[in-house]
Design a protein around this motif. Structure first.
Motif, PDB file in Angstrom:
ATOM      1  N   LEU A 121       0.831  -1.202   0.000  1.00  0.00           N
ATOM      2  CA  LEU A 121       0.000   0.000   0.000  1.00  0.00           C
ATOM      3  C   LEU A 121       0.869   1.258   0.000  1.00  0.00           C
ATOM      4  O   LEU A 121       0.614   2.214  -0.739  1.00  0.00           O
ATOM      5  CB  LEU A 121      -0.942   0.008   1.204  1.00  0.00           C
ATOM      6  N   GLU A 122       1.924   1.254   0.804  1.00  0.00           N
ATOM      7  CA  GLU A 122       2.841   2.397   0.842  1.00  0.00           C
ATOM      8  C   GLU A 122       3.515   2.588  -0.514  1.00  0.00           C
ATOM      9  O   GLU A 122       3.699   3.719  -0.966  1.00  0.00           O
ATOM     10  CB  GLU A 122       3.875   2.209   1.949  1.00  0.00           C
ATOM     11  N   LEU A 123       3.862   1.496  -1.186  1.00  0.00           N
ATOM     12  CA  LEU A 123       4.458   1.597  -2.525  1.00  0.00           C
ATOM     13  C   LEU A 123       3.475   2.209  -3.518  1.00  0.00           C
ATOM     14  O   LEU A 123       3.864   3.026  -4.354  1.00  0.00           O
ATOM     15  CB  LEU A 123       4.916   0.223  -3.014  1.00  0.00           C
ATOM     16  N   ARG A 124       2.211   1.824  -3.421  1.00  0.00           N
ATOM     17  CA  ARG A 124       1.196   2.385  -4.324  1.00  0.00           C
ATOM     18  C   ARG A 124       1.030   3.880  -4.071  1.00  0.00           C
ATOM     19  O   ARG A 124       0.907   4.666  -5.012  1.00  0.00           O
ATOM     20  CB  ARG A 124      -0.130   1.659  -4.147  1.00  0.00           C
ATOM     21  N   VAL A 125       1.029   4.275  -2.806  1.00  0.00           N
ATOM     22  CA  VAL A 125       0.883   5.692  -2.476  1.00  0.00           C
ATOM     23  C   VAL A 125       2.110   6.468  -2.943  1.00  0.00           C
ATOM     24  O   VAL A 125       1.987   7.539  -3.541  1.00  0.00           O
ATOM     25  CB  VAL A 125       0.620   5.884  -0.963  1.00  0.00           C
ATOM     26  N   LEU A 126       3.307   5.927  -2.719  1.00  0.00           N
ATOM     27  CA  LEU A 126       4.526   6.595  -3.184  1.00  0.00           C
ATOM     28  C   LEU A 126       4.516   6.734  -4.700  1.00  0.00           C
ATOM     29  O   LEU A 126       4.882   7.779  -5.247  1.00  0.00           O
ATOM     30  CB  LEU A 126       5.768   5.838  -2.711  1.00  0.00           C
ATOM     31  N   ASP A 127       4.078   5.703  -5.398  1.00  0.00           N
ATOM     32  CA  ASP A 127       3.976   5.765  -6.853  1.00  0.00           C
ATOM     33  C   ASP A 127       3.010   6.870  -7.272  1.00  0.00           C
ATOM     34  O   ASP A 127       3.295   7.652  -8.185  1.00  0.00           O
ATOM     35  CB  ASP A 127       3.514   4.413  -7.405  1.00  0.00           C
ATOM     36  N   ALA A 128       1.865   6.952  -6.594  1.00  0.00           N
ATOM     37  CA  ALA A 128       0.879   7.987  -6.910  1.00  0.00           C
ATOM     38  C   ALA A 128       1.440   9.381  -6.637  1.00  0.00           C
ATOM     39  O   ALA A 128       1.222  10.310  -7.420  1.00  0.00           O
ATOM     40  CB  ALA A 128      -0.401   7.755  -6.114  1.00  0.00           C
ATOM     41  N   ILE A 129       2.162   9.528  -5.535  1.00  0.00           N
ATOM     42  CA  ILE A 129       2.799  10.809  -5.219  1.00  0.00           C
ATOM     43  C   ILE A 129       3.778  11.182  -6.330  1.00  0.00           C
ATOM     44  O   ILE A 129       3.831  12.332  -6.768  1.00  0.00           O
ATOM     45  CB  ILE A 129       3.498  10.752  -3.846  1.00  0.00           C
ATOM     46  N   SER A 130       4.524  10.196  -6.813  1.00  0.00           N
ATOM     47  CA  SER A 130       5.509  10.468  -7.870  1.00  0.00           C
ATOM     48  C   SER A 130       4.850  10.906  -9.169  1.00  0.00           C
ATOM     49  O   SER A 130       5.469  11.562  -9.998  1.00  0.00           O
ATOM     50  CB  SER A 130       6.387   9.244  -8.117  1.00  0.00           C
ATOM     51  N   ARG A 131       3.583  10.572  -9.339  1.00  0.00           N
ATOM     52  CA  ARG A 131       2.825  10.962 -10.532  1.00  0.00           C
ATOM     53  C   ARG A 131       2.090  12.282 -10.337  1.00  0.00           C
ATOM     54  O   ARG A 131       1.303  12.693 -11.183  1.00  0.00           O
ATOM     55  CB  ARG A 131       1.835   9.863 -10.898  1.00  0.00           C
ATOM     56  N   GLY A 132       2.334  12.940  -9.184  1.00  0.00           N
ATOM     57  CA  GLY A 132       1.756  14.248  -8.940  1.00  0.00           C
ATOM     58  C   GLY A 132       0.335  14.235  -8.407  1.00  0.00           C
ATOM     59  O   GLY A 132      -0.340  15.252  -8.415  1.00  0.00           O
ATOM     60  N   ARG A 133      -0.133  13.078  -7.936  1.00  0.00           N
ATOM     61  CA  ARG A 133      -1.495  12.980  -7.403  1.00  0.00           C
ATOM     62  C   ARG A 133      -1.603  13.664  -6.046  1.00  0.00           C
ATOM     63  O   ARG A 133      -0.665  13.642  -5.253  1.00  0.00           O
ATOM     64  CB  ARG A 133      -1.933  11.523  -7.247  1.00  0.00           C
ATOM     65  N   THR A 134      -2.752  14.251  -5.763  1.00  0.00           N
ATOM     66  CA  THR A 134      -3.014  14.842  -4.453  1.00  0.00           C
ATOM     67  C   THR A 134      -3.479  13.744  -3.503  1.00  0.00           C
ATOM     68  O   THR A 134      -3.860  12.650  -3.938  1.00  0.00           O
ATOM     69  CB  THR A 134      -4.113  15.917  -4.539  1.00  0.00           C
ATOM     70  N   ASN A 135      -3.471  14.046  -2.202  1.00  0.00           N
ATOM     71  CA  ASN A 135      -3.972  13.069  -1.229  1.00  0.00           C
ATOM     72  C   ASN A 135      -5.421  12.707  -1.516  1.00  0.00           C
ATOM     73  O   ASN A 135      -5.817  11.550  -1.392  1.00  0.00           O
ATOM     74  CB  ASN A 135      -3.834  13.613   0.193  1.00  0.00           C
ATOM     75  N   SER A 136      -6.215  13.678  -1.913  1.00  0.00           N
ATOM     76  CA  SER A 136      -7.615  13.447  -2.225  1.00  0.00           C
ATOM     77  C   SER A 136      -7.762  12.495  -3.416  1.00  0.00           C
ATOM     78  O   SER A 136      -8.565  11.559  -3.383  1.00  0.00           O
ATOM     79  CB  SER A 136      -8.305  14.781  -2.514  1.00  0.00           C
ATOM     80  N   GLN A 137      -6.981  12.724  -4.467  1.00  0.00           N
ATOM     81  CA  GLN A 137      -7.021  11.850  -5.647  1.00  0.00           C
ATOM     82  C   GLN A 137      -6.580  10.433  -5.296  1.00  0.00           C
ATOM     83  O   GLN A 137      -7.179   9.459  -5.757  1.00  0.00           O
ATOM     84  CB  GLN A 137      -6.126  12.414  -6.750  1.00  0.00           C
ATOM     85  N   ILE A 138      -5.533  10.330  -4.507  1.00  0.00           N
ATOM     86  CA  ILE A 138      -5.029   9.010  -4.106  1.00  0.00           C
ATOM     87  C   ILE A 138      -6.098   8.288  -3.280  1.00  0.00           C
ATOM     88  O   ILE A 138      -6.375   7.103  -3.499  1.00  0.00           O
ATOM     89  CB  ILE A 138      -3.718   9.139  -3.313  1.00  0.00           C
ATOM     90  N   GLY A 139      -6.710   9.007  -2.342  1.00  0.00           N
ATOM     91  CA  GLY A 139      -7.746   8.416  -1.512  1.00  0.00           C
ATOM     92  C   GLY A 139      -8.904   7.884  -2.329  1.00  0.00           C
ATOM     93  O   GLY A 139      -9.373   6.760  -2.105  1.00  0.00           O
ATOM     94  N   ARG A 140      -9.375   8.671  -3.306  1.00  0.00           N
ATOM     95  CA  ARG A 140     -10.482   8.212  -4.160  1.00  0.00           C
ATOM     96  C   ARG A 140     -10.091   6.960  -4.934  1.00  0.00           C
ATOM     97  O   ARG A 140     -10.867   6.017  -5.028  1.00  0.00           O
ATOM     98  CB  ARG A 140     -10.900   9.319  -5.121  1.00  0.00           C
ATOM     99  N   ALA A 141      -8.881   6.940  -5.489  1.00  0.00           N
ATOM    100  CA  ALA A 141      -8.436   5.794  -6.280  1.00  0.00           C
ATOM    101  C   ALA A 141      -8.282   4.527  -5.429  1.00  0.00           C
ATOM    102  O   ALA A 141      -8.508   3.417  -5.911  1.00  0.00           O
ATOM    103  CB  ALA A 141      -7.115   6.116  -6.976  1.00  0.00           C
TER     104      ALA A 141
END
Length: 103
Positions: A36-56
């Protein structure tokens, strides 16, 4: 300044851009992040906001903030851009595809 390779996080605001020297992957072992942490780090690296990551991920924004904080602690990162730089330095990012939904 010596001839080194630098990573500049393209999605970070201008005031947060910083040059981070890249380490050799064989000298910087990857810290243990769970899937899960890897997925979040990957999303952060793609410029996603916390809100976008949470929805996904089907999680609350505050949950994503907590996960992000755990990532920063594990990596010894000061902020999102620094965590991404460390992710690339250690091979956590860019070495294998992750299943984060880009939609």
């Amino acid at each position: 300044m010596s001839e080194s390779t630098y990573l500049i996080q393209p999605c970070a605001p201008r005031r947060q851009l910083r040059r981070v020297p890249l380490a050799h992957p064989e000298l910087a072992p990857a810290p243990p992040l769970n899937p899960l942490e890897l997925r979040v780090l990957d999303a952060i690296s793609r410029g996603r906001t916390n809100s976008q990551i949470g929805r996904a991920l089907g999680r609350a924004e505050n949950s994503v903030k907590g996960i992000s904080h755990r990532i920063y602690v594990k990596l010894g990162a000061a902020d999102r851009a620094h965590a991404v730089a460390i992710g690339y330095q250690t091979g956590l990012l860019g070495t294998r595809p992750l299943d984060f939904d880009d939609a």
